[in-house]
Design a protein around this motif. Structure first.
Motif, PDB file in Angstrom:
ATOM      1  N   GLY A  21       5.980   2.548  -5.433  1.00  0.00           N
ATOM      2  CA  GLY A  21       6.598   2.689  -4.112  1.00  0.00           C
ATOM      3  C   GLY A  21       5.598   2.363  -3.179  1.00  0.00           C
ATOM      4  N   LEU A  22       5.849   2.390  -1.776  1.00  0.00           N
ATOM      5  CA  LEU A  22       5.264   1.879  -0.467  1.00  0.00           C
ATOM      6  C   LEU A  22       4.350   2.994   0.047  1.00  0.00           C
ATOM      7  CD1 LEU A  22       8.119  -0.079   0.793  1.00  0.00           C
ATOM      8  CD2 LEU A  22       6.315  -1.187  -0.586  1.00  0.00           C
ATOM      9  N   LEU A  23       3.405   2.542   0.640  1.00  0.00           N
ATOM     10  CA  LEU A  23       2.363   3.346   1.360  1.00  0.00           C
ATOM     11  C   LEU A  23       2.531   2.884   2.865  1.00  0.00           C
ATOM     12  CD1 LEU A  23       0.149   5.360   1.906  1.00  0.00           C
ATOM     13  CD2 LEU A  23      -1.528   3.914   0.995  1.00  0.00           C
ATOM     14  N   ILE A  65       1.226   1.964  -6.136  1.00  0.00           N
ATOM     15  CA  ILE A  65       1.882   1.183  -4.912  1.00  0.00           C
ATOM     16  C   ILE A  65       2.203  -0.194  -4.951  1.00  0.00           C
ATOM     17  CG2 ILE A  65       1.151   1.064  -2.550  1.00  0.00           C
ATOM     18  CD1 ILE A  65       1.521   3.873  -3.110  1.00  0.00           C
ATOM     19  N   SER A  66       3.339  -0.342  -4.474  1.00  0.00           N
ATOM     20  CA  SER A  66       3.650  -1.792  -4.722  1.00  0.00           C
ATOM     21  C   SER A  66       3.276  -2.701  -3.485  1.00  0.00           C
ATOM     22  CB  SER A  66       5.179  -2.022  -4.615  1.00  0.00           C
ATOM     23  OG  SER A  66       5.811  -1.405  -3.978  1.00  0.00           O
ATOM     24  N   GLY A  67       3.204  -2.091  -2.295  1.00  0.00           N
ATOM     25  CA  GLY A  67       2.906  -2.532  -1.017  1.00  0.00           C
ATOM     26  C   GLY A  67       2.294  -1.733   0.194  1.00  0.00           C
ATOM     27  N   LEU A  68       1.844  -2.375   1.263  1.00  0.00           N
ATOM     28  CA  LEU A  68       1.396  -1.220   2.362  1.00  0.00           C
ATOM     29  C   LEU A  68       2.041  -1.959   3.624  1.00  0.00           C
ATOM     30  CD1 LEU A  68      -1.300  -1.548   0.001  1.00  0.00           C
ATOM     31  CD2 LEU A  68      -2.076   0.145   1.777  1.00  0.00           C
ATOM     32  N   ILE A  69       2.367  -0.924   4.442  1.00  0.00           N
ATOM     33  CA  ILE A  69       2.964  -1.269   5.556  1.00  0.00           C
ATOM     34  C   ILE A  69       1.791  -1.143   6.734  1.00  0.00           C
ATOM     35  CG2 ILE A  69       4.887  -0.996   7.303  1.00  0.00           C
ATOM     36  CD1 ILE A  69       6.354   0.697   5.184  1.00  0.00           C
ATOM     37  N   LEU A  70       1.473  -2.266   7.357  1.00  0.00           N
ATOM     38  CA  LEU A  70       0.442  -2.279   8.267  1.00  0.00           C
ATOM     39  C   LEU A  70       0.942  -2.272   9.917  1.00  0.00           C
ATOM     40  CD1 LEU A  70      -1.743  -4.907   6.778  1.00  0.00           C
ATOM     41  CD2 LEU A  70      -1.817  -2.490   6.126  1.00  0.00           C
ATOM     42  N   PHE A  71       0.007  -1.893  10.567  1.00  0.00           N
ATOM     43  CA  PHE A  71       0.326  -1.940  12.244  1.00  0.00           C
ATOM     44  C   PHE A  71      -0.508  -3.231  12.732  1.00  0.00           C
ATOM     45  CE2 PHE A  71      -0.871  -0.507  16.697  1.00  0.00           C
ATOM     46  CZ  PHE A  71       0.432  -0.534  16.968  1.00  0.00           C
ATOM     47  N   ASP A  72       0.158  -3.624  13.809  1.00  0.00           N
ATOM     48  CA  ASP A  72      -0.448  -4.809  14.368  1.00  0.00           C
ATOM     49  C   ASP A  72      -1.801  -4.828  14.369  1.00  0.00           C
ATOM     50  OD1 ASP A  72       0.164  -7.557  15.939  1.00  0.00           O
ATOM     51  OD2 ASP A  72      -1.101  -6.239  17.359  1.00  0.00           O
ATOM     52  N   PHE A 292       9.789   5.790  -2.923  1.00  0.00           N
ATOM     53  CA  PHE A 292       9.377   6.224  -1.889  1.00  0.00           C
ATOM     54  C   PHE A 292       8.675   5.165  -1.015  1.00  0.00           C
ATOM     55  CE2 PHE A 292       6.033   6.348  -5.125  1.00  0.00           C
ATOM     56  CZ  PHE A 292       4.974   5.747  -4.412  1.00  0.00           C
ATOM     57  N   SER A 293       8.526   5.443   0.366  1.00  0.00           N
ATOM     58  CA  SER A 293       8.043   4.747   1.271  1.00  0.00           C
ATOM     59  C   SER A 293       7.187   5.864   2.363  1.00  0.00           C
ATOM     60  CB  SER A 293       8.536   3.586   2.112  1.00  0.00           C
ATOM     61  OG  SER A 293       8.078   3.058   3.084  1.00  0.00           O
ATOM     62  N   TYR A 294       6.285   6.535   1.828  1.00  0.00           N
ATOM     63  CA  TYR A 294       5.764   7.664   2.541  1.00  0.00           C
ATOM     64  C   TYR A 294       4.319   7.283   3.112  1.00  0.00           C
ATOM     65  CZ  TYR A 294       8.636  10.366  -0.286  1.00  0.00           C
ATOM     66  OH  TYR A 294       9.831  11.240  -1.116  1.00  0.00           O
ATOM     67  N   GLY A 295       4.280   8.210   4.345  1.00  0.00           N
ATOM     68  CA  GLY A 295       2.886   7.999   5.115  1.00  0.00           C
ATOM     69  C   GLY A 295       2.031   9.239   4.961  1.00  0.00           C
ATOM     70  N   ARG A 296       2.277   9.956   5.820  1.00  0.00           N
ATOM     71  CA  ARG A 296       1.517  11.439   5.812  1.00  0.00           C
ATOM     72  C   ARG A 296       1.866  12.069   4.430  1.00  0.00           C
ATOM     73  NH1 ARG A 296       3.281  14.449  11.228  1.00  0.00           N
ATOM     74  NH2 ARG A 296       5.147  13.010  10.992  1.00  0.00           N
ATOM     75  N   ALA A 297       2.656  11.917   3.877  1.00  0.00           N
ATOM     76  CA  ALA A 297       3.067  12.786   2.663  1.00  0.00           C
ATOM     77  C   ALA A 297       2.021  12.081   1.378  1.00  0.00           C
ATOM     78  CB  ALA A 297       4.259  12.646   2.087  1.00  0.00           C
ATOM     79  N   ILE A 298       1.460  11.050   1.776  1.00  0.00           N
ATOM     80  CA  ILE A 298       0.517  10.455   0.675  1.00  0.00           C
ATOM     81  C   ILE A 298      -1.071  10.426   1.354  1.00  0.00           C
ATOM     82  CG2 ILE A 298      -0.481   8.484  -0.748  1.00  0.00           C
ATOM     83  CD1 ILE A 298       2.827   7.568  -0.978  1.00  0.00           C
ATOM     84  N   ASN A 327       3.867  10.810  -6.528  1.00  0.00           N
ATOM     85  CA  ASN A 327       5.106  10.322  -6.128  1.00  0.00           C
ATOM     86  C   ASN A 327       5.531   9.115  -7.021  1.00  0.00           C
ATOM     87  OD1 ASN A 327       5.803  11.710  -3.516  1.00  0.00           O
ATOM     88  ND2 ASN A 327       3.981  10.882  -2.687  1.00  0.00           N
ATOM     89  N   SER A 328       4.728   8.414  -7.536  1.00  0.00           N
ATOM     90  CA  SER A 328       5.161   7.444  -8.669  1.00  0.00           C
ATOM     91  C   SER A 328       5.652   8.347  -9.872  1.00  0.00           C
ATOM     92  CB  SER A 328       3.739   6.879  -9.464  1.00  0.00           C
ATOM     93  OG  SER A 328       4.167   6.068 -10.352  1.00  0.00           O
ATOM     94  N   LEU A 329       5.293   9.461 -10.366  1.00  0.00           N
ATOM     95  CA  LEU A 329       5.703  10.359 -11.238  1.00  0.00           C
ATOM     96  C   LEU A 329       7.206  10.439 -10.713  1.00  0.00           C
ATOM     97  CD1 LEU A 329       2.895  12.255 -12.495  1.00  0.00           C
ATOM     98  CD2 LEU A 329       4.186  10.434 -13.755  1.00  0.00           C
TER      99      LEU A 329
END
Length: 346
Positions: A21-23, A65-72, A292-298, A327-329
């Motif tokens: 999933g995504l972080l 984790i397949s990918g990470l979402i970043l801020f500027d 999943f694409s979780y932030g705080r939950a990871i 979350n992977s499981l």
């Protein structure tokens, strides 16, 4: 079809690879600073940089984790050794992504409702982020359930903005994550949550179709159908899983590449348990993968332990990896509460 069509299909599929999933580490500086302040961590750019480095360099993170979402700010930062974060992420076998909206602002004429902004100059910003290594993007719309809201005006304004953003992304080589979040705040029931989520998804996909989106080159990031946190009737795990999948099957085209849920204020364990049951019970009924694409939950256990101390990085990373594994499981329907106690602190 754009010149990026084949690349976008491949990236979108990689983002929702089975078991991954995504972080989301795309909190704005203000949000990140608020979390630091609660733990007594000085709110400096260097501490934000150090924290993001801790997250994205966690050993073996790419297993889950397949990918990470970043801020500027984050996509422009480097490791202590001077390597750009986007490059580090790609070298570790994950995909760098970027949040491109500029936040939810008050919707004029509609008290208590928001519209997400950021379409101005978005084409140019997408081009810049692509050059910096980003390969997917995220835009979050916010829908509040309350007295006589959401209004049709709020639904339409947010769905239209999401659709225009998504098509601009595909034109510029980024896979769009389309995130219409129905907030968990409030006293609403599960049934009200279903009704509003149903309306929201219907409106969003109507606008995506109108704008000419390619469904097989996007990922949907929805909220789960769940009772409000102040509701006197809290939802069971079974009820949330069943209602959420029912709502998705009703509204989401089968050709959408995948679903990657936001956690939306749920506890770490709740977010994992709900995702797990959806995959355990409904995997065979769904035409798209559910992950999943979780932030705080990871992130949260790692942040709580780190507290700005460089001597605590390795142990904090173990806590991050543990939540990623949980979350992977769950995305495989193989999560259970015993996994929570694996590190001895669950």
């Amino acid at each position: 079809m754009t010149v990026y069509a084949q690349e976008l299909k491949a990236i979108a599929q990689s983002m929702v690879t089975r078991g991954k999933g995504l972080l989301a580490i795309d909190e704005s500086n203000g949000t990140c600073n608020n979390r630091f302040e609660k733990l007594g961590i000085p709110t400096t750019e260097e501490n934000r940089r150090a924290y993001r480095e801790l997250l994205l360099t966690t050993p073996n993170l790419a297993n889950y984790i397949s990918g990470l979402i970043l801020f500027d700010e984050t996509i422009r930062q480097t490791t202590k050794e001077g390597k750009p974060f986007a490059q580090v992420i790609a070298n570790l076998g994950m995909i760098p992504g970027i949040k491109v909206d500029t936040g939810a602002k008050d919707l004029a004429g509609h008290q208590g409702e928001k519209v997400t902004e950021g379409l101005d100059n978005l084409r140019d910003r997408i081009a810049e982020y692509y050059k910096m290594g980003a390969r997917f993007a995220k835009w979050r719309a916010v829908i509040t359930i309350g007295n006589k809201i959401p209004s049709d005006a709020c639904m339409l304004a947010n769905a239209h903005a999401l659709a225009r953003y998504a098509v601009l992304c595909q034109e510029g080589g980024l896979v769009p994550i389309v995130e219409p979040e129905v907030l968990i705040d409030g006293e609403h029931t599960l049934e009200q949550s279903f009704e509003v989520t149903d309306q929201t998804l219907h409106s969003v996909f109507n606008q995506l179709h109108t704008q000419g989106i390619e469904y097989d080159q996007m990922v949907l990031k929805p909220s789960m159908v769940i009772a409000g946190q102040e509701s006197s009737h809290q939802s069971s795990i079974d009820a949330v899983a069943e209602a959420t999948v029912k709502c998705l099957l009703k509204n989401v085209p089968a050709t959408v590449t995948g679903i990657a849920f936001l956690s939306g204020g749920q506890s770490n364990e709740q977010a994992s348990a709900h995702l797990n049951l959806m995959n355990e019970r409904f995997y065979d009924q769904c035409p798209w993968p559910i992950t999943f694409s979780y932030g705080r939950a990871i992130q949260q256990p790692a942040l709580d332990y780190w507290q700005g101390d460089s001597n605590r990085v390795a142990e904090a990373q173990k806590r991050l990896l543990h939540r990623a594994k949980c979350n992977s499981l769950a995305s495989l329907g193989k999560y259970n509460p015993d996994v929570e106690r694996e590190l001895g602190y669950g």
